[in-house]
Design a protein around this motif. Structure first.
Motif, PDB file in Angstrom:
ATOM      1  N   CYS A  21      29.047  16.932  12.635  1.00 16.29           N
ATOM      2  CA  CYS A  21      30.180  16.818  13.564  1.00 16.29           C
ATOM      3  C   CYS A  21      30.127  17.956  14.582  1.00 16.29           C
ATOM      4  O   CYS A  21      29.567  19.018  14.315  1.00 16.29           O
ATOM      5  N   ALA A  70      40.900  23.276  14.120  1.00 18.49           N
ATOM      6  CA  ALA A  70      40.546  21.880  13.848  1.00 18.49           C
ATOM      7  C   ALA A  70      40.712  21.496  12.383  1.00 18.49           C
ATOM      8  O   ALA A  70      41.125  20.389  12.067  1.00 18.49           O
ATOM      9  N   TYR A 118      35.143  16.480  17.960  1.00 17.70           N
ATOM     10  CA  TYR A 118      36.560  16.803  17.837  1.00 17.70           C
ATOM     11  C   TYR A 118      36.851  17.992  18.749  1.00 17.70           C
ATOM     12  O   TYR A 118      36.219  19.037  18.632  1.00 17.70           O
ATOM     13  N   ALA A 172      42.700  18.877  14.919  1.00 11.38           N
ATOM     14  CA  ALA A 172      42.153  17.510  14.910  1.00 11.38           C
ATOM     15  C   ALA A 172      42.106  16.881  13.517  1.00 11.38           C
ATOM     16  O   ALA A 172      42.352  15.692  13.361  1.00 11.38           O
TER      17      ALA A 172
END
Length: 85
Positions: free
Chosen positions: A19, A30, A2, A7
């Protein structure tokens, strides 16, 4: 991976594993205004990754200097274990 601005904005009751918050879009915040997060084994390189979050557990994650700046000021009910800053 991301890398966009906000995001995963305003998500609730989620688990994130392995992630990466990094990339060419260089977005901020994010995980802004999220709650009840379980985050483990993630890499954070973007600014303000956990901004205005509630009930967040961050375990075995790593954060670059860029991500650490002002990252934790607006967290409520946080639990951090075995993270690398």
């Amino acid at each position: 991976q991301y890398d966009e601005e906000r995001a995963l904005y305003a998500l609730s009751h989620i688990t994130l594993e392995s992630c990466r918050f990094d990339g060419p879009a260089d977005g901020e915040s994010a995980l802004k205004e999220t709650d009840h997060l379980s985050v483990s084994g993630c890499h954070f390189a973007l600014r303000y990754p956990l901004w205005h979050t509630t009930d967040t557990a961050l375990v075995s994650c790593d954060m670059t200097e860029n991500a650490v700046k002002a990252s934790f000021e607006a967290l409520t009910n946080k639990k951090f274990e075995e993270n690398r800053l």
